[in-house]
Design a protein around this motif. Structure first.
Motif, PDB file in Angstrom:
ATOM      1  N   ASP A   1     -53.216 -93.848  46.500  1.00 46.44           N
ATOM      2  CA  ASP A   1     -51.924 -93.188  46.637  1.00 46.44           C
ATOM      3  C   ASP A   1     -51.854 -92.780  45.305  1.00 46.44           C
ATOM      4  N   SER A   2     -52.658 -92.840  44.158  1.00 47.86           N
ATOM      5  CA  SER A   2     -52.285 -92.406  42.865  1.00 47.86           C
ATOM      6  C   SER A   2     -51.151 -93.109  42.348  1.00 47.86           C
ATOM      7  N   TYR A   3     -51.058 -93.168  41.269  1.00 48.27           N
ATOM      8  CA  TYR A   3     -49.960 -93.379  40.246  1.00 48.27           C
ATOM      9  C   TYR A   3     -49.236 -92.215  39.839  1.00 48.27           C
ATOM     10  N   LYS A   4     -47.660 -92.421  40.022  1.00 50.96           N
ATOM     11  CA  LYS A   4     -46.673 -91.153  39.743  1.00 50.96           C
ATOM     12  C   LYS A   4     -45.539 -91.781  39.076  1.00 50.96           C
ATOM     13  N   LEU A   5     -45.174 -90.983  37.929  1.00 52.64           N
ATOM     14  CA  LEU A   5     -43.676 -91.355  37.602  1.00 52.64           C
ATOM     15  C   LEU A   5     -42.742 -89.998  37.922  1.00 52.64           C
ATOM     16  N   VAL A   6     -41.716 -90.474  38.569  1.00 53.88           N
ATOM     17  CA  VAL A   6     -41.090 -89.226  38.901  1.00 53.88           C
ATOM     18  C   VAL A   6     -39.583 -89.397  38.115  1.00 53.88           C
ATOM     19  N   GLU A   7     -38.925 -88.295  37.566  1.00 52.56           N
ATOM     20  CA  GLU A   7     -37.831 -88.163  36.827  1.00 52.56           C
ATOM     21  C   GLU A   7     -36.567 -88.264  37.846  1.00 52.56           C
ATOM     22  N   THR A   8     -35.635 -88.996  37.782  1.00 51.55           N
ATOM     23  CA  THR A   8     -34.606 -89.546  38.572  1.00 51.55           C
ATOM     24  C   THR A   8     -33.204 -89.389  37.842  1.00 51.55           C
TER      25      THR A   8
ATOM     26  N   MET B   1     -36.518 -97.614  38.905  1.00 46.58           N
ATOM     27  CA  MET B   1     -36.893 -98.489  40.392  1.00 46.58           C
ATOM     28  C   MET B   1     -38.233 -98.321  40.434  1.00 46.58           C
ATOM     29  N   GLU B   2     -38.802 -99.228  41.174  1.00 46.14           N
ATOM     30  CA  GLU B   2     -40.369 -99.546  41.156  1.00 46.14           C
ATOM     31  C   GLU B   2     -40.721 -99.041  42.630  1.00 46.14           C
TER      32      GLU B   2
ATOM     33  N   ILE C   1     -38.479 -98.571  30.600  1.00 50.07           N
ATOM     34  CA  ILE C   1     -38.349 -98.455  31.984  1.00 50.07           C
ATOM     35  C   ILE C   1     -39.747 -97.815  32.450  1.00 50.07           C
ATOM     36  N   THR C   2     -40.688 -97.321  31.694  1.00 48.06           N
ATOM     37  CA  THR C   2     -42.016 -96.874  32.147  1.00 48.06           C
ATOM     38  C   THR C   2     -42.887 -98.145  32.311  1.00 48.06           C
TER      39      THR C   2
ATOM     40  N   ALA D   1     -39.690 -94.565  39.672  1.00 47.19           N
ATOM     41  CA  ALA D   1     -38.542 -93.676  39.174  1.00 47.19           C
ATOM     42  C   ALA D   1     -38.248 -94.003  38.127  1.00 47.19           C
ATOM     43  N   TYR D   2     -38.290 -92.791  37.237  1.00 49.09           N
ATOM     44  CA  TYR D   2     -37.937 -92.943  35.826  1.00 49.09           C
ATOM     45  C   TYR D   2     -36.879 -91.987  35.422  1.00 49.09           C
TER      46      TYR D   2
END
Length: 552
Positions: free
Chosen positions: A294-301, A306-307, A339-340, A313-314
């Motif tokens: 499913d890949s690894y993603k960081l999404v700016e929020t 949140m995990e 957070i990361t 969520a970053y």
């Protein structure tokens, strides 16, 4: 998710106290010794035949989000396996949300609402071992979070350019806040999920898993489609809507993807380089990234973090530390982006390994908080790691047990974070063999990969693999307020020592300094004696054991 505790100096009390008070509404259950549970609590937290008689296989969400009206509408296709013959099942949707209709084989299903529970009644019994599917249409204005992620709900904000920036965080509160679901941690959709979200043209939605395409709906909205192939926690399923741009790369057979607001692109490209050494460390210590397909993603929020599985969520604003502060007060916490590291650590502990009941959420939070220390040790060395984790001790409240009340959707003390991590560091030194310790953690992570477990399972695993009875240690830290107290009384020949604990027959090794010599003792609740020169000072080896040291 992380909670902070006010600390002892005036300036810090002012800063953290304001921060902490803002969380009290959302985490009120953390501050009450007793709670009068209601039917609503048991409907949400307990397992009964209406939940146990079926197993969810997948969710297929298809919704529209209207930022102007703060309104969502659409449906969830729920595919499930029938485990026992039944004519009645329970789904969940917050009572402020409208049930538009529920269809089974194209025909309306009768239902009854009971607080946030929705009971479905079928004309004919669903047969054991059959695979079934229903479509649940719904709509409404989901609860808006006042202070996400500490209270659950949608976050409706604008970015710096005035464009809509929307997200959701519902851990603890429940995924049924915004979509119909079997809202209990024991049942994840085994075959994954699709999340299709229509948003106004010019905006993008980012959800869990892989992007599979978009479609202009010719009505001012574009639908963005995502697919998750792994099992996923209900509360991890998410939407993130904004003026996003994407960048990423293939790193050591893992896709790293980042979705950030367009004006933060260059800043993010530099800041998120930290993900690579984090992945190197966590995969070495905890096993291969659990959701590679499913890949690894960081999404700016628009909230702190949140995990959300494969879509972390970053919102730390590209600062090191926790919102720019060092939660450990050791100088180490400002060396990395909290957070990361913390929220990504949840991919192993919380998302891959999940607790059956949120009363056992320490299984998520203690191990994830400890993963921060593991990251520090990988990248900055052992001494800084010990400074970091022991610096967290001043945030422990020892107010009530870490384990909450079962079957009523009740989390235990926020000590599950820092006290839980300090307990794990203590266990490392109880085992007193780093090669065995790191193998134990790796084996634990791999053994329960994509599994749902409880406290007893964790304890039994650690007992078996350490070849030591650690049950009294776990019980003292998790089920009682107090930490173990080592009492030492000076005598003419040396000193007497024993453990003072709530748990009977308690035994745990500990290291002390006698003069310039480090001595490893094996105290129990019974008084033992140690002969030494009366002038030799006795002190605790503090960085290794989180205990109370009482010297008389």
């Amino acid at each position: 998710m992380t909670h902070l505790k006010p600390v002892a100096t005036l300036s810090k009390v002012l800063f953290f106290g304001i921060f902490f008070l803002s969380q009290q509404h959302a985490t009120a259950q953390f501050f009450s010794k007793e709670k009068n549970y209601t039917r609503k609590d048991s409907l949400r937290g307990a397992l009964r035949p209406e939940r146990n008689d079926y197993d969810v296989l997948r969710y297929d969400l298809n919704i529209k989000v209207d930022p102007v009206e703060k309104f969502i509408s659409g449906y969830n296709d729920i595919t499930f396996k029938v485990l026992e013959n039944t004519t009645k099942i329970q789904l969940d949707l917050f009572e402020n949300m409208k049930v538009d209709s529920i269809l089974y084989h194209g025909k309306a299903v009768a239902y009854k609402r009971d607080y946030d529970a929705v009971f479905l009644y079928f004309d004919r019994p669903l047969q054991k071992n059959t695979k079934e599917k229903l479509r649940f249409y719904y709509s409404g204005k989901p609860i808006a979070a006042k202070n996400a992620p500490w209270d659950g709900g949608f976050v409706w904000k604008k970015d710096e350019k005035g464009k809509d920036w929307i997200a959701v965080a519902v851990q603890g509160t429940g995924a049924s806040l915004w979509y119909p679901v079997k809202d209990h941690q024991t049942d994840e959709p085994d075959e994954g999920a699709t999340i299709k979200v229509a948003v106004p043209n010019g905006l993008m939605n980012v959800s869990n898993g892989r992007f599979t395409g978009k479609e202009d709906l010719k009505n001012g909205y574009t639908r963005w489609d995502w697919e998750v192939k792994s099992p996923i926690n209900n509360y991890d399923i998410t939407v993130n809507i904004g003026d996003y741009v994407h960048f990423g790369e293939r790193y050591k057979d893992l896709d790293l993807d980042f979705y950030v607001l367009s004006y933060n692109l260059e800043k993010a490209k530099e800041h998120f380089q930290e993900v690579k050494p984090m992945m190197d460390c966590f995969q070495a210590k905890f096993g291969v990234y659990p959701f590679a397909e499913d890949s690894y993603k960081l999404v700016e929020t628009p909230y702190l973090g949140m995990e959300h599985q494969s879509a972390v969520a970053y919102g730390n604003k590209y600062k090191n530390g926790y919102a720019g502060t060092d939660i450990s007060e050791s100088g180490v916490g400002i060396l990395f982006d909290y957070i990361t590291i913390h929220e990504s650590g949840h991919e192993w502990f919380g998302n891959s390994i999940t607790s059956k009941d949120i009363a056992d959420m320490w299984i998520h939070e203690a191990f994830t908080t400890y993963s921060e220390t593991v990251f520090v040790e990988c990248n900055f060395g052992y001494e800084k790691a010990m400074a970091y984790i022991n610096g967290q001790a001043n945030r422990v409240m020892n107010d009530r047990p870490i384990i909450g009340d079962y079957n009523v959707n009740h989390e235990g003390s926020i000590d599950m974070y820092f006290k839980g991590a300090l307990m794990l560091n203590t266990l490392r030194n109880v085992i007193n063999d780093d090669a065995k310790w790191w193998k134990l953690l790796l084996d634990y992570s791999n053994t329960y990969r994509h599994k749902i477990i409880d406290t007893e399972t964790v304890i039994q695993f650690f007992n078996t693999h350490s070849k030591r009875n650690l049950t009294p240690i776990f019980d003292q830290y998790l089920r009682h307020n107090k930490i173990p107290e080592l009492e030492i009384k000076t005598t003419k020949e040396g000193f007497e020592y024993r453990w003072l604990t709530d748990v009977p027959n308690f035994s745990m090794p500990v290291e002390i300094n006698i003069g310039k010599k480090i001595v490893r003792l094996e105290p129990t609740n019974a008084v033992q004696t140690y002969t030494t020169k009366k002038s030799d000072p006795v002190t605790l080896v503090k960085e290794k054991f989180y205990i109370k040291f009482i010297q008389k």
